[in-house]
Design a protein around this motif. Structure first.
Motif, PDB file in Angstrom:
ATOM      1  N   GLY A   1      -7.700  -1.573   9.459  1.00 59.51           N
ATOM      2  CA  GLY A   1      -6.543  -0.934   9.122  1.00 59.51           C
ATOM      3  C   GLY A   1      -5.327  -2.258   8.888  1.00 59.51           C
ATOM      4  N   GLY A   2      -5.567  -3.412   9.412  1.00 65.98           N
ATOM      5  CA  GLY A   2      -4.658  -4.452   9.026  1.00 65.98           C
ATOM      6  C   GLY A   2      -5.079  -4.633   7.475  1.00 65.98           C
ATOM      7  N   PHE A   3      -6.252  -5.035   7.201  1.00 63.49           N
ATOM      8  CA  PHE A   3      -6.638  -5.070   5.979  1.00 63.49           C
ATOM      9  C   PHE A   3      -6.236  -4.328   4.863  1.00 63.49           C
ATOM     10  CE2 PHE A   3      -9.728  -8.471   7.517  1.00 63.49           C
ATOM     11  CZ  PHE A   3      -9.377  -9.408   6.743  1.00 63.49           C
ATOM     12  N   ALA A   4      -6.238  -2.887   5.269  1.00 64.31           N
ATOM     13  CA  ALA A   4      -6.081  -1.983   4.386  1.00 64.31           C
ATOM     14  C   ALA A   4      -4.548  -1.992   3.914  1.00 64.31           C
ATOM     15  CB  ALA A   4      -6.146  -0.470   4.935  1.00 64.31           C
ATOM     16  N   ILE A   5      -3.480  -2.116   4.770  1.00 60.65           N
ATOM     17  CA  ILE A   5      -2.136  -2.036   4.461  1.00 60.65           C
ATOM     18  C   ILE A   5      -1.803  -3.345   3.471  1.00 60.65           C
ATOM     19  CG2 ILE A   5      -1.413  -0.555   6.274  1.00 60.65           C
ATOM     20  CD1 ILE A   5      -0.439  -2.758   7.763  1.00 60.65           C
ATOM     21  N   LEU A   6      -2.417  -4.439   4.004  1.00 59.40           N
ATOM     22  CA  LEU A   6      -2.127  -5.696   2.976  1.00 59.40           C
ATOM     23  C   LEU A   6      -2.798  -5.606   1.781  1.00 59.40           C
ATOM     24  CD1 LEU A   6      -2.728  -8.362   5.747  1.00 59.40           C
ATOM     25  CD2 LEU A   6      -0.492  -7.640   4.839  1.00 59.40           C
ATOM     26  N   TYR A   7      -3.800  -5.039   1.588  1.00 59.97           N
ATOM     27  CA  TYR A   7      -4.728  -4.939   0.045  1.00 59.97           C
ATOM     28  C   TYR A   7      -3.992  -3.778  -0.605  1.00 59.97           C
ATOM     29  CZ  TYR A   7      -8.248  -3.801  -3.155  1.00 59.97           C
ATOM     30  OH  TYR A   7      -8.706  -3.681  -4.323  1.00 59.97           O
ATOM     31  N   ALA A   8      -3.524  -2.732   0.100  1.00 59.33           N
ATOM     32  CA  ALA A   8      -3.034  -1.695  -0.863  1.00 59.33           C
ATOM     33  C   ALA A   8      -1.518  -2.057  -1.435  1.00 59.33           C
ATOM     34  CB  ALA A   8      -2.745  -0.303   0.197  1.00 59.33           C
ATOM     35  N   ALA A   9      -1.101  -3.120  -0.842  1.00 58.90           N
ATOM     36  CA  ALA A   9       0.108  -3.638  -1.427  1.00 58.90           C
ATOM     37  C   ALA A   9       0.007  -4.382  -2.692  1.00 58.90           C
ATOM     38  CB  ALA A   9       0.908  -4.447  -0.419  1.00 58.90           C
TER      39      ALA A   9
ATOM     40  N   LYS B   1       4.977  -8.742  10.553  1.00 53.21           N
ATOM     41  CA  LYS B   1       6.258  -8.807  11.114  1.00 53.21           C
ATOM     42  C   LYS B   1       7.266  -8.654   9.858  1.00 53.21           C
ATOM     43  CE  LYS B   1       5.783 -11.180  15.456  1.00 53.21           C
ATOM     44  NZ  LYS B   1       6.185 -12.174  16.337  1.00 53.21           N
ATOM     45  N   GLU B   2       6.862  -9.509   8.709  1.00 49.79           N
ATOM     46  CA  GLU B   2       7.648  -9.472   7.454  1.00 49.79           C
ATOM     47  C   GLU B   2       7.550  -8.229   6.630  1.00 49.79           C
ATOM     48  OE1 GLU B   2       5.195 -11.717   8.412  1.00 49.79           O
ATOM     49  OE2 GLU B   2       6.568 -13.329   9.549  1.00 49.79           O
ATOM     50  N   ARG B   3       8.372  -7.474   6.342  1.00 45.04           N
ATOM     51  CA  ARG B   3       8.539  -6.294   5.382  1.00 45.04           C
ATOM     52  C   ARG B   3       7.843  -7.021   4.114  1.00 45.04           C
ATOM     53  NH1 ARG B   3      13.643  -5.213   4.681  1.00 45.04           N
ATOM     54  NH2 ARG B   3      13.570  -6.474   2.527  1.00 45.04           N
ATOM     55  N   GLN B   4       8.132  -7.985   3.546  1.00 41.55           N
ATOM     56  CA  GLN B   4       7.713  -8.323   2.257  1.00 41.55           C
ATOM     57  C   GLN B   4       6.330  -8.508   2.270  1.00 41.55           C
ATOM     58  OE1 GLN B   4       9.889  -9.898   4.206  1.00 41.55           O
ATOM     59  NE2 GLN B   4      12.060  -9.575   3.035  1.00 41.55           N
ATOM     60  N   ALA B   5       5.308  -8.515   3.094  1.00 37.07           N
ATOM     61  CA  ALA B   5       4.025  -8.663   3.088  1.00 37.07           C
ATOM     62  C   ALA B   5       3.498  -7.309   2.685  1.00 37.07           C
ATOM     63  CB  ALA B   5       3.434  -8.881   4.697  1.00 37.07           C
ATOM     64  N   ILE B   6       4.110  -6.333   2.717  1.00 34.32           N
ATOM     65  CA  ILE B   6       3.646  -5.133   2.357  1.00 34.32           C
ATOM     66  C   ILE B   6       4.376  -4.414   1.285  1.00 34.32           C
ATOM     67  CG2 ILE B   6       2.440  -4.594   4.491  1.00 34.32           C
ATOM     68  CD1 ILE B   6       4.492  -2.167   4.991  1.00 34.32           C
ATOM     69  N   GLU B   7       5.114  -5.055   0.439  1.00 36.31           N
ATOM     70  CA  GLU B   7       6.121  -4.736  -0.624  1.00 36.31           C
ATOM     71  C   GLU B   7       5.067  -4.493  -1.735  1.00 36.31           C
ATOM     72  OE1 GLU B   7       9.078  -7.630  -1.898  1.00 36.31           O
ATOM     73  OE2 GLU B   7      10.181  -7.106  -0.288  1.00 36.31           O
ATOM     74  N   GLY B   8       5.334  -3.219  -2.470  1.00 34.28           N
ATOM     75  CA  GLY B   8       4.460  -2.679  -3.511  1.00 34.28           C
ATOM     76  C   GLY B   8       3.409  -1.744  -3.094  1.00 34.28           C
ATOM     77  N   ILE B   9       3.475  -1.330  -1.768  1.00 35.59           N
ATOM     78  CA  ILE B   9       2.443  -0.507  -1.248  1.00 35.59           C
ATOM     79  C   ILE B   9       2.570   0.925  -1.529  1.00 35.59           C
ATOM     80  CG2 ILE B   9       3.700   0.313   1.089  1.00 35.59           C
ATOM     81  CD1 ILE B   9       0.920  -0.452   2.547  1.00 35.59           C
ATOM     82  N   CYS B  10       1.466   1.565  -1.651  1.00 35.09           N
ATOM     83  CA  CYS B  10       1.487   2.928  -1.886  1.00 35.09           C
ATOM     84  C   CYS B  10       1.555   3.703  -0.743  1.00 35.09           C
ATOM     85  CB  CYS B  10      -0.101   3.379  -2.711  1.00 35.09           C
ATOM     86  SG  CYS B  10      -1.347   2.979  -1.246  1.00 35.09           S
TER      87      CYS B  10
ATOM     88  N   LEU C   1      -7.257 -12.133   7.429  1.00 34.91           N
ATOM     89  CA  LEU C   1      -6.260 -11.200   7.896  1.00 34.91           C
ATOM     90  C   LEU C   1      -4.822 -11.812   8.260  1.00 34.91           C
ATOM     91  CD1 LEU C   1      -5.550  -8.202   8.463  1.00 34.91           C
ATOM     92  CD2 LEU C   1      -6.721  -8.374  10.722  1.00 34.91           C
ATOM     93  N   ARG C   2      -4.711 -12.937   9.165  1.00 36.20           N
ATOM     94  CA  ARG C   2      -3.661 -13.461   9.575  1.00 36.20           C
ATOM     95  C   ARG C   2      -2.815 -14.161   8.379  1.00 36.20           C
ATOM     96  NH1 ARG C   2      -7.189 -14.736  13.891  1.00 36.20           N
ATOM     97  NH2 ARG C   2      -7.593 -17.025  13.051  1.00 36.20           N
ATOM     98  N   SER C   3      -3.546 -14.744   7.482  1.00 36.34           N
ATOM     99  CA  SER C   3      -2.751 -15.562   6.356  1.00 36.34           C
ATOM    100  C   SER C   3      -2.558 -14.536   5.260  1.00 36.34           C
ATOM    101  CB  SER C   3      -3.689 -16.431   6.005  1.00 36.34           C
ATOM    102  OG  SER C   3      -4.690 -16.385   5.295  1.00 36.34           O
ATOM    103  N   GLY C   4      -3.295 -13.586   5.183  1.00 34.38           N
ATOM    104  CA  GLY C   4      -3.179 -12.507   4.019  1.00 34.38           C
ATOM    105  C   GLY C   4      -3.644 -12.995   2.689  1.00 34.38           C
ATOM    106  N   THR C   5      -4.636 -13.944   3.000  1.00 29.43           N
ATOM    107  CA  THR C   5      -5.430 -14.335   1.799  1.00 29.43           C
ATOM    108  C   THR C   5      -6.763 -14.888   2.188  1.00 29.43           C
ATOM    109  OG1 THR C   5      -5.461 -15.840  -0.330  1.00 29.43           O
ATOM    110  CG2 THR C   5      -4.372 -16.822   1.951  1.00 29.43           C
ATOM    111  N   GLY C   6      -7.739 -15.068   1.218  1.00 29.53           N
ATOM    112  CA  GLY C   6      -9.054 -15.574   1.486  1.00 29.53           C
ATOM    113  C   GLY C   6     -10.055 -14.458   1.004  1.00 29.53           C
ATOM    114  N   ARG C   7     -11.160 -14.842   1.234  1.00 31.68           N
ATOM    115  CA  ARG C   7     -12.397 -14.384   0.857  1.00 31.68           C
ATOM    116  C   ARG C   7     -12.493 -12.693   1.057  1.00 31.68           C
ATOM    117  NH1 ARG C   7     -18.107 -17.018   2.223  1.00 31.68           N
ATOM    118  NH2 ARG C   7     -17.402 -18.272   0.238  1.00 31.68           N
ATOM    119  N   ALA C   8     -12.247 -12.322   2.271  1.00 33.41           N
ATOM    120  CA  ALA C   8     -12.286 -10.935   2.442  1.00 33.41           C
ATOM    121  C   ALA C   8     -11.491 -10.142   1.599  1.00 33.41           C
ATOM    122  CB  ALA C   8     -11.620 -10.645   3.849  1.00 33.41           C
ATOM    123  N   PHE C   9     -10.202 -10.545   1.156  1.00 38.82           N
ATOM    124  CA  PHE C   9      -9.611  -9.745   0.176  1.00 38.82           C
ATOM    125  C   PHE C   9     -10.183  -9.742  -1.120  1.00 38.82           C
ATOM    126  CE2 PHE C   9      -6.227 -10.730   3.378  1.00 38.82           C
ATOM    127  CZ  PHE C   9      -5.773  -9.580   3.488  1.00 38.82           C
TER     128      PHE C   9
END
Length: 240
Positions: A121-129, A145-154, A83-91
């Protein structure tokens, strides 16, 4: 109501999940992936999945701790690191859950949503992007903190508790990101609620969070208002 514990194949092994559906219906129905809190796939998350099913959704709640090897605490650490890194097995596991749900004959793969609670919830917004999702619900999740992390979100519907001294500020951060990205959203702060106001803790969890600055506790009026907003938002964006 039909419920079932299922096993899904993933790149890292097998993933346990809970499926809830109303059974027979005329035509394919929308689906929703339900992402759990830190406490994992428990009876409360199953309750939430069943409530989605009551409203016509095919709901799938994956256990993000089930596919990893090793003790449960190690699985939790790995999941939080993802979740912190935005990548990994959970995704990868969430994506496997989406593909499995989309392939169900009773599911309309073009009408999928994801709903997450706290960690989920944290996973949901990152995954939905990064996935073909039509709408996302984030309840008291961490917002990068970075807006770019959720660019492309629905389109996003979200809820945070005004009494939550840890996460309430994330509501404004999420609103700011979504406004800058031009993404439709409804992010509400419920003034009388704390953290986890949508969830119903068991006795052990209640003891763990009782004195937390998050003021974590179920708050029925806020929870019901949030359910109403979320279902209406999903209906609009999934054309249910």
């Amino acid at each position: 109501m039909l419920t079932e514990d299922v096993r899904l194949a993933t790149s890292g092994g097998e993933l346990s999940a809970y499926l809830a559906t109303t059974g027979q219906a005329a035509g394919p129905r929308p689906g929703v992936i339900v992402l759990h809190e830190l406490f994992g796939l428990n009876d409360d998350i199953r309750r939430i999945a069943r409530r989605f099913a009551d409203h016509g959704y095919v709901a799938l709640a994956p256990d993000l701790y089930s596919a990893g090897a090793g003790p449960r605490l190690l699985c939790i650490r790995r999941t939080m690191a993802a979740l912190r890194s935005g990548t990994g097995r959970a995704f990868d596991d969430i994506e496997a859950a989406r593909q499995w749900l989309a392939a169900r004959p009773e599911v309309d793969a073009s009408r999928l949503a994801v709903a997450g609670f706290c960690m989920g919830g944290g996973f949901a917004i990152l995954y939905a992007a990064r996935a073909p999702i039509g709408a996302v619900a984030d309840f008291y999740g961490a917002v990068p903190k970075e807006r770019q992390a959720i660019e492309g979100i629905c389109p996003v519907v979200g809820g945070y508790g005004g009494q939550d001294r840890v996460f309430s500020g994330h509501a404004e951060r999420l609103r700011g990101h979504l406004q800058e990205l031009g993404v439709e959203h409804e992010v509400t702060i419920y003034p009388d609620a704390g953290h986890s106001f949508m969830n119903r803790y068991g006795r052990l969890q209640s003891l763990l969070v009782r004195f937390s600055p998050m003021t974590a506790a179920h708050h029925e009026p806020s929870a019901e208002a949030a359910w109403t907003s979320m279902l209406a938002f999903f209906e609009r964006h999934l054309e249910c």
